[in-house]
Design a protein around this motif. Structure first.
Motif, PDB file in Angstrom:
ATOM      1  N   UNK A  41       0.602  -1.243   0.043  1.00 37.01           N
ATOM      2  CA  UNK A  41      -0.198  -0.455  -0.013  1.00 37.01           C
ATOM      3  C   UNK A  41       1.169   1.403   0.468  1.00 37.01           C
ATOM      4  N   UNK A  42       2.567   1.499   0.329  1.00 40.87           N
ATOM      5  CA  UNK A  42       2.530   2.105   0.603  1.00 40.87           C
ATOM      6  C   UNK A  42       3.841   3.007  -0.764  1.00 40.87           C
ATOM      7  N   UNK A  43       3.850   1.583  -1.163  1.00 40.62           N
ATOM      8  CA  UNK A  43       4.230   1.647  -3.005  1.00 40.62           C
ATOM      9  C   UNK A  43       3.292   2.557  -3.781  1.00 40.62           C
ATOM     10  N   UNK A  44       2.023   2.224  -3.549  1.00 37.70           N
ATOM     11  CA  UNK A  44       0.972   2.998  -3.885  1.00 37.70           C
ATOM     12  C   UNK A  44       0.678   4.548  -3.520  1.00 37.70           C
ATOM     13  N   UNK A  45       1.519   4.896  -2.535  1.00 37.11           N
ATOM     14  CA  UNK A  45       0.800   5.738  -2.033  1.00 37.11           C
ATOM     15  C   UNK A  45       1.946   6.635  -2.341  1.00 37.11           C
ATOM     16  N   UNK A  46       3.335   5.811  -2.589  1.00 36.26           N
ATOM     17  CA  UNK A  46       4.690   6.654  -3.049  1.00 36.26           C
ATOM     18  C   UNK A  46       4.439   6.860  -4.644  1.00 36.26           C
ATOM     19  N   UNK A  47       4.041   6.205  -6.001  1.00 34.32           N
ATOM     20  CA  UNK A  47       3.219   6.600  -6.884  1.00 34.32           C
ATOM     21  C   UNK A  47       2.115   7.840  -7.036  1.00 34.32           C
ATOM     22  N   UNK A  48       1.527   7.803  -5.877  1.00 31.83           N
ATOM     23  CA  UNK A  48       0.943   8.326  -6.112  1.00 31.83           C
ATOM     24  C   UNK A  48       1.709   9.802  -6.021  1.00 31.83           C
ATOM     25  N   UNK A  49       1.973  10.429  -5.110  1.00 36.41           N
ATOM     26  CA  UNK A  49       2.704  11.345  -4.740  1.00 36.41           C
ATOM     27  C   UNK A  49       3.898  11.521  -5.569  1.00 36.41           C
ATOM     28  N   UNK A  50       4.267  11.072  -6.369  1.00 36.90           N
ATOM     29  CA  UNK A  50       5.157  11.419  -7.863  1.00 36.90           C
ATOM     30  C   UNK A  50       4.580  11.593  -8.733  1.00 36.90           C
ATOM     31  N   UNK A  69       5.448   6.836   4.215  1.00 36.41           N
ATOM     32  CA  UNK A  69       6.737   7.026   5.102  1.00 36.41           C
ATOM     33  C   UNK A  69       5.709   6.137   6.210  1.00 36.41           C
ATOM     34  N   UNK A  70       4.572   6.077   6.068  1.00 39.27           N
ATOM     35  CA  UNK A  70       4.140   5.233   7.460  1.00 39.27           C
ATOM     36  C   UNK A  70       3.519   4.344   7.623  1.00 39.27           C
ATOM     37  N   UNK A  71       3.295   4.500   6.437  1.00 41.32           N
ATOM     38  CA  UNK A  71       3.157   2.697   6.322  1.00 41.32           C
ATOM     39  C   UNK A  71       4.500   1.925   6.053  1.00 41.32           C
ATOM     40  N   UNK A  72       5.931   2.552   5.339  1.00 41.76           N
ATOM     41  CA  UNK A  72       6.920   1.491   5.187  1.00 41.76           C
ATOM     42  C   UNK A  72       8.369   2.967   5.246  1.00 41.76           C
ATOM     43  N   UNK A  73       8.434   2.542   7.058  1.00 35.86           N
ATOM     44  CA  UNK A  73       9.199   3.760   7.155  1.00 35.86           C
ATOM     45  C   UNK A  73      11.004   3.528   6.719  1.00 35.86           C
ATOM     46  N   UNK A  74      10.781   2.135   6.266  1.00 32.21           N
ATOM     47  CA  UNK A  74      12.125   1.778   5.552  1.00 32.21           C
ATOM     48  C   UNK A  74      12.685   2.021   4.289  1.00 32.21           C
ATOM     49  N   UNK A  75      11.631   2.425   3.344  1.00 32.48           N
ATOM     50  CA  UNK A  75      11.813   3.592   2.357  1.00 32.48           C
ATOM     51  C   UNK A  75      12.613   4.429   1.883  1.00 32.48           C
TER      52      UNK A  75
END
Length: 160
Positions: A41-50, A69-75
């Motif tokens: 899910x974090x990846x989809x938000x990352x893509x949305x942000x980009x 970042x909330x869903x995957x702080x390691x990215x």
């Protein structure tokens, strides 16, 4: 309307005040809910942000990347991108805190150290933090970056 004799004597009010005084020092705590991670899910938000950033919608990009970042702080890439966008929006303390969190999860990502050093030095005037992270950046990159070497020498002089 007749007046209640207990109210006249104030016994009810006294009882109420004693009860409230006994509760005054007690802290009411909400149960803590653990933060759940969800890299997909974090990846989809990352893509949305980009996509939002590419379209010039910076507020939407910040919001999407914060969720990522909330869903995957390691990215580290998302953390770094969000921190730089926060810096551009003059949210320096928030950007620095985010970079520190990113470093806690990904301590060997040189860019996180570099960007934290720049923000700490130029915007927060925290020269000690800047020096630590410029040095760590140089250790991780193992490059003979004369520009960063000059900044380190300047910080060391200013901190003497």
């Amino acid at each position: 309307m007749a007046c209640n004799p207990l109210l006249k004597t104030g016994l009810i009010w006294t009882f109420l005040l004693v009860f409230l005084a006994g509760c005054a020092g007690q802290e009411v705590r909400q149960p803590e809910t653990p933060v759940s991670t969800n890299p997909e899910l974090a990846e989809s938000y990352e893509d949305e942000g980009r996509k939002a950033l590419e379209a010039g919608r910076k507020t939407a990009a910040v919001e999407a990347w914060q969720k990522a970042v909330e869903l995957d702080p390691t990215n580290a890439v998302t953390v770094n991108n969000l921190a730089l966008l926060l810096k551009d929006r003059h949210r320096f303390s928030e950007a620095a805190t985010l970079l520190e969190t990113g470093i806690a999860h990904s301590p060997d990502v040189a860019e996180l150290h570099f960007n934290l050093a720049v923000i700490a030095e130029l915007y927060l005037l925290d020269l000690e933090t800047a020096l630590v992270h410029y040095n760590r950046y140089r250790q991780l990159t193992e490059e003979d970056d004369q520009r960063v070497a000059g900044w380190i020498a300047d910080l060391e002089r200013r901190l003497e």
